[in-house]
Design a protein around this motif. Structure first.
Motif, PDB file in Angstrom:
ATOM      1  N   ARG A  41       0.836  -1.196   0.000  1.00  0.00           N
ATOM      2  CA  ARG A  41       0.000   0.000   0.000  1.00  0.00           C
ATOM      3  C   ARG A  41       0.869   1.243   0.000  1.00  0.00           C
ATOM      4  O   ARG A  41       2.005   1.235   0.479  1.00  0.00           O
ATOM      5  CB  ARG A  41      -0.948   0.028   1.200  1.00  0.00           C
ATOM      6  CG  ARG A  41      -0.312   0.341   2.533  1.00  0.00           C
ATOM      7  CD  ARG A  41      -1.378   0.454   3.630  1.00  0.00           C
ATOM      8  NE  ARG A  41      -0.778   0.708   4.928  1.00  0.00           N
ATOM      9  CZ  ARG A  41      -0.520   1.933   5.399  1.00  0.00           C
ATOM     10  NH1 ARG A  41      -0.785   2.999   4.669  1.00  0.00           N
ATOM     11  NH2 ARG A  41       0.015   2.089   6.599  1.00  0.00           N
ATOM     12  N   LYS A  42       0.328   2.305  -0.548  1.00  0.00           N
ATOM     13  CA  LYS A  42       1.003   3.586  -0.583  1.00  0.00           C
ATOM     14  C   LYS A  42       0.949   4.221   0.797  1.00  0.00           C
ATOM     15  O   LYS A  42      -0.114   4.291   1.425  1.00  0.00           O
ATOM     16  CB  LYS A  42       0.328   4.504  -1.607  1.00  0.00           C
ATOM     17  CG  LYS A  42       0.994   5.851  -1.811  1.00  0.00           C
ATOM     18  CD  LYS A  42       2.227   5.729  -2.668  1.00  0.00           C
ATOM     19  CE  LYS A  42       2.808   7.105  -2.998  1.00  0.00           C
ATOM     20  NZ  LYS A  42       4.063   6.995  -3.783  1.00  0.00           N
ATOM     21  N   LEU A  43       2.088   4.670   1.282  1.00  0.00           N
ATOM     22  CA  LEU A  43       2.134   5.385   2.557  1.00  0.00           C
ATOM     23  C   LEU A  43       1.837   6.855   2.320  1.00  0.00           C
ATOM     24  O   LEU A  43       2.184   7.413   1.268  1.00  0.00           O
ATOM     25  CB  LEU A  43       3.515   5.242   3.199  1.00  0.00           C
ATOM     26  CG  LEU A  43       4.021   3.814   3.449  1.00  0.00           C
ATOM     27  CD1 LEU A  43       5.388   3.862   4.111  1.00  0.00           C
ATOM     28  CD2 LEU A  43       3.041   3.022   4.298  1.00  0.00           C
ATOM     29  N   ASP A  44       1.211   7.475   3.307  1.00  0.00           N
ATOM     30  CA  ASP A  44       1.032   8.917   3.168  1.00  0.00           C
ATOM     31  C   ASP A  44       2.315   9.621   3.602  1.00  0.00           C
ATOM     32  O   ASP A  44       3.261   8.983   4.079  1.00  0.00           O
ATOM     33  CB  ASP A  44      -0.196   9.419   3.942  1.00  0.00           C
ATOM     34  CG  ASP A  44      -0.106   9.205   5.449  1.00  0.00           C
ATOM     35  OD1 ASP A  44       1.011   9.259   6.008  1.00  0.00           O
ATOM     36  OD2 ASP A  44      -1.159   9.001   6.093  1.00  0.00           O
ATOM     37  N   ALA A  45       2.350  10.920   3.414  1.00  0.00           N
ATOM     38  CA  ALA A  45       3.585  11.673   3.670  1.00  0.00           C
ATOM     39  C   ALA A  45       4.048  11.539   5.114  1.00  0.00           C
ATOM     40  O   ALA A  45       5.253  11.412   5.384  1.00  0.00           O
ATOM     41  CB  ALA A  45       3.381  13.142   3.313  1.00  0.00           C
ATOM     42  N   ALA A  46       3.103  11.554   6.049  1.00  0.00           N
ATOM     43  CA  ALA A  46       3.464  11.450   7.466  1.00  0.00           C
ATOM     44  C   ALA A  46       4.034  10.077   7.787  1.00  0.00           C
ATOM     45  O   ALA A  46       4.996   9.950   8.549  1.00  0.00           O
ATOM     46  CB  ALA A  46       2.241  11.735   8.344  1.00  0.00           C
ATOM     47  N   GLU A  47       3.450   9.028   7.212  1.00  0.00           N
ATOM     48  CA  GLU A  47       3.952   7.673   7.455  1.00  0.00           C
ATOM     49  C   GLU A  47       5.346   7.500   6.879  1.00  0.00           C
ATOM     50  O   GLU A  47       6.223   6.914   7.520  1.00  0.00           O
ATOM     51  CB  GLU A  47       2.989   6.659   6.820  1.00  0.00           C
ATOM     52  CG  GLU A  47       1.650   6.562   7.531  1.00  0.00           C
ATOM     53  CD  GLU A  47       0.682   5.663   6.797  1.00  0.00           C
ATOM     54  OE1 GLU A  47      -0.085   4.935   7.473  1.00  0.00           O
ATOM     55  OE2 GLU A  47       0.667   5.683   5.545  1.00  0.00           O
ATOM     56  N   LEU A  48       5.555   8.006   5.674  1.00  0.00           N
ATOM     57  CA  LEU A  48       6.877   7.888   5.061  1.00  0.00           C
ATOM     58  C   LEU A  48       7.922   8.654   5.867  1.00  0.00           C
ATOM     59  O   LEU A  48       9.047   8.178   6.051  1.00  0.00           O
ATOM     60  CB  LEU A  48       6.840   8.412   3.627  1.00  0.00           C
ATOM     61  CG  LEU A  48       8.157   8.326   2.845  1.00  0.00           C
ATOM     62  CD1 LEU A  48       8.680   6.900   2.791  1.00  0.00           C
ATOM     63  CD2 LEU A  48       7.979   8.886   1.441  1.00  0.00           C
ATOM     64  N   ALA A  49       7.533   9.803   6.379  1.00  0.00           N
ATOM     65  CA  ALA A  49       8.463  10.596   7.189  1.00  0.00           C
ATOM     66  C   ALA A  49       8.879   9.832   8.442  1.00  0.00           C
ATOM     67  O   ALA A  49      10.027   9.931   8.891  1.00  0.00           O
ATOM     68  CB  ALA A  49       7.829  11.928   7.566  1.00  0.00           C
ATOM     69  N   GLY A 182       6.774   0.151  12.803  1.00  0.00           N
ATOM     70  CA  GLY A 182       6.388  -0.993  11.991  1.00  0.00           C
ATOM     71  C   GLY A 182       4.950  -1.411  12.254  1.00  0.00           C
ATOM     72  O   GLY A 182       4.196  -1.733  11.328  1.00  0.00           O
ATOM     73  N   ALA A 183       4.545  -1.397  13.534  1.00  0.00           N
ATOM     74  CA  ALA A 183       3.175  -1.741  13.887  1.00  0.00           C
ATOM     75  C   ALA A 183       2.191  -0.717  13.331  1.00  0.00           C
ATOM     76  O   ALA A 183       1.133  -1.073  12.819  1.00  0.00           O
ATOM     77  CB  ALA A 183       3.034  -1.835  15.405  1.00  0.00           C
ATOM     78  N   ALA A 184       2.546   0.553  13.431  1.00  0.00           N
ATOM     79  CA  ALA A 184       1.665   1.608  12.924  1.00  0.00           C
ATOM     80  C   ALA A 184       1.466   1.494  11.414  1.00  0.00           C
ATOM     81  O   ALA A 184       0.409   1.851  10.887  1.00  0.00           O
ATOM     82  CB  ALA A 184       2.244   2.976  13.271  1.00  0.00           C
ATOM     83  N   LEU A 185       2.475   0.967  10.719  1.00  0.00           N
ATOM     84  CA  LEU A 185       2.388   0.807   9.263  1.00  0.00           C
ATOM     85  C   LEU A 185       1.794  -0.549   8.875  1.00  0.00           C
ATOM     86  O   LEU A 185       1.660  -0.855   7.691  1.00  0.00           O
ATOM     87  CB  LEU A 185       3.777   0.940   8.638  1.00  0.00           C
ATOM     88  CG  LEU A 185       4.499   2.273   8.844  1.00  0.00           C
ATOM     89  CD1 LEU A 185       5.844   2.260   8.144  1.00  0.00           C
ATOM     90  CD2 LEU A 185       3.653   3.437   8.362  1.00  0.00           C
ATOM     91  N   ASN A 186       1.428  -1.358   9.888  1.00  0.00           N
ATOM     92  CA  ASN A 186       0.890  -2.701   9.666  1.00  0.00           C
ATOM     93  C   ASN A 186       1.879  -3.629   8.955  1.00  0.00           C
ATOM     94  O   ASN A 186       1.488  -4.453   8.127  1.00  0.00           O
ATOM     95  CB  ASN A 186      -0.427  -2.653   8.894  1.00  0.00           C
ATOM     96  CG  ASN A 186      -1.613  -2.362   9.796  1.00  0.00           C
ATOM     97  OD1 ASN A 186      -1.464  -2.246  11.011  1.00  0.00           O
ATOM     98  ND2 ASN A 186      -2.773  -2.221   9.206  1.00  0.00           N
ATOM     99  N   LEU A 187       3.143  -3.496   9.277  1.00  0.00           N
ATOM    100  CA  LEU A 187       4.153  -4.411   8.737  1.00  0.00           C
ATOM    101  C   LEU A 187       4.174  -5.642   9.633  1.00  0.00           C
ATOM    102  O   LEU A 187       5.037  -5.808  10.480  1.00  0.00           O
ATOM    103  CB  LEU A 187       5.521  -3.735   8.697  1.00  0.00           C
ATOM    104  CG  LEU A 187       5.587  -2.411   7.917  1.00  0.00           C
ATOM    105  CD1 LEU A 187       7.013  -1.873   7.911  1.00  0.00           C
ATOM    106  CD2 LEU A 187       5.068  -2.583   6.498  1.00  0.00           C
ATOM    107  N   GLY A 197       7.891   5.218  -1.291  1.00  0.00           N
ATOM    108  CA  GLY A 197       6.691   5.529  -0.533  1.00  0.00           C
ATOM    109  C   GLY A 197       5.657   4.427  -0.483  1.00  0.00           C
ATOM    110  O   GLY A 197       4.514   4.660  -0.088  1.00  0.00           O
ATOM    111  N   VAL A 198       6.039   3.201  -0.868  1.00  0.00           N
ATOM    112  CA  VAL A 198       5.120   2.062  -0.852  1.00  0.00           C
ATOM    113  C   VAL A 198       5.669   0.996   0.095  1.00  0.00           C
ATOM    114  O   VAL A 198       6.856   0.661   0.038  1.00  0.00           O
ATOM    115  CB  VAL A 198       4.940   1.463  -2.264  1.00  0.00           C
ATOM    116  CG1 VAL A 198       4.088   0.202  -2.220  1.00  0.00           C
ATOM    117  CG2 VAL A 198       4.317   2.497  -3.194  1.00  0.00           C
ATOM    118  N   ALA A 199       4.812   0.481   0.968  1.00  0.00           N
ATOM    119  CA  ALA A 199       5.191  -0.589   1.885  1.00  0.00           C
ATOM    120  C   ALA A 199       4.812  -1.931   1.275  1.00  0.00           C
ATOM    121  O   ALA A 199       3.702  -2.110   0.772  1.00  0.00           O
ATOM    122  CB  ALA A 199       4.490  -0.414   3.225  1.00  0.00           C
TER     123      ALA A 199
END
Length: 226
Positions: A41-49, A182-187, A197-199
């Motif tokens: 999934r595409k991460l938003d700007a805040a997640e990528l940061a 990692g948990a916040a990004l659901n990895l 910018g993609v996980a």
């Protein structure tokens, strides 16, 4: 010997367990080398940061690479061990790639111990981190603190200094931060990757990774529109 901190392991592991939910519908058609789809999934700007600003990142290759690939891994993940050979081939044949390791010790107490040592290696001899990574994966069995220390001994690094750094609060904080992000990004699986910018959850294999990197160079996306 590095103390086995069960409480710390819980702090590191629980967020990932809590995040073990559906990653969501994949946004790009990416398949592993066995034909199975890779969740992404595409991460938003805040997640990528959050990823880019993580403490304890390890630049294993050129910091000036034209494509950056982040790998979240656990030293005791069998898929990470298998992926290490593909990643080695990738960086050996692609000098323009920037590979960034994100130690992600979420599977066991032993993983936490091993990660403490590798984060100490990062501080003492960052230019030799990739050497450590290759050597620690070369043997069989569980990678714990003692096994990781045996590798640093073989590399001629200062054991006392390694242990001193490995047991610092900053190393603990780094591991917990990696786990929380990692948990916040659901990895929820290792290895996982972030690129352009993609996980991606799971290891797609060498050729799929090469294809993703080629797409980023061609159209600034992990999959180019035809």
């Amino acid at each position: 010997m590095i103390a086995r901190l069960a409480l710390l392991t819980a702090l590191v592991a629980v967020p990932v367990l809590a995040a073990a939910q559906e990653f969501g519908p994949s946004q790009f058609s990416i398949k592993a080398d066995d034909g199975e789809p890779i969740s992404n999934r595409k991460l938003d700007a805040a997640e990528l940061a959050q990823v880019e600003k993580l403490p304890g990142l390890v630049d294993a290759t050129s910091a000036k690479g034209d494509v950056t690939l982040y790998q979240f891994y656990d030293l005791n993940c069998p898929y990470c061990r298998a992926a290490a050979a593909d990643v080695d081939k990738l960086i050996n044949t692609d000098p323009a790639l920037r590979l960034v390791f994100v130690p992600y010790p979420v599977l066991s107490v032993q993983s936490v111990e091993g990660s403490r040592v590798e984060l100490a290696v990062r501080e003492i001899a960052p230019q030799r981190f990739l050497e450590f990574h290759r050597k620690v994966y070369a043997g069989r069995g569980v990678i714990d603190g003692n096994r990781a220390l045996a590798v640093t001994d073989a590399m001629g690094l200062d054991r006392a200094k390694i242990i001193e750094i490995a047991n610092t609060q900053r190393v603990t904080d780094t591991m917990v931060t990696h786990s929380k992000v990692g948990a916040a990004l659901n990895l929820m699986a290792t290895p996982s990757y972030v690129v352009q910018g993609v996980a991606l959850v799971g290891h797609p294999g060498l050729e799929p990774l090469r294809n993703i990197i080629a797409s980023v160079r061609r159209c600034q996306a992990v999959v180019c529109k035809s």
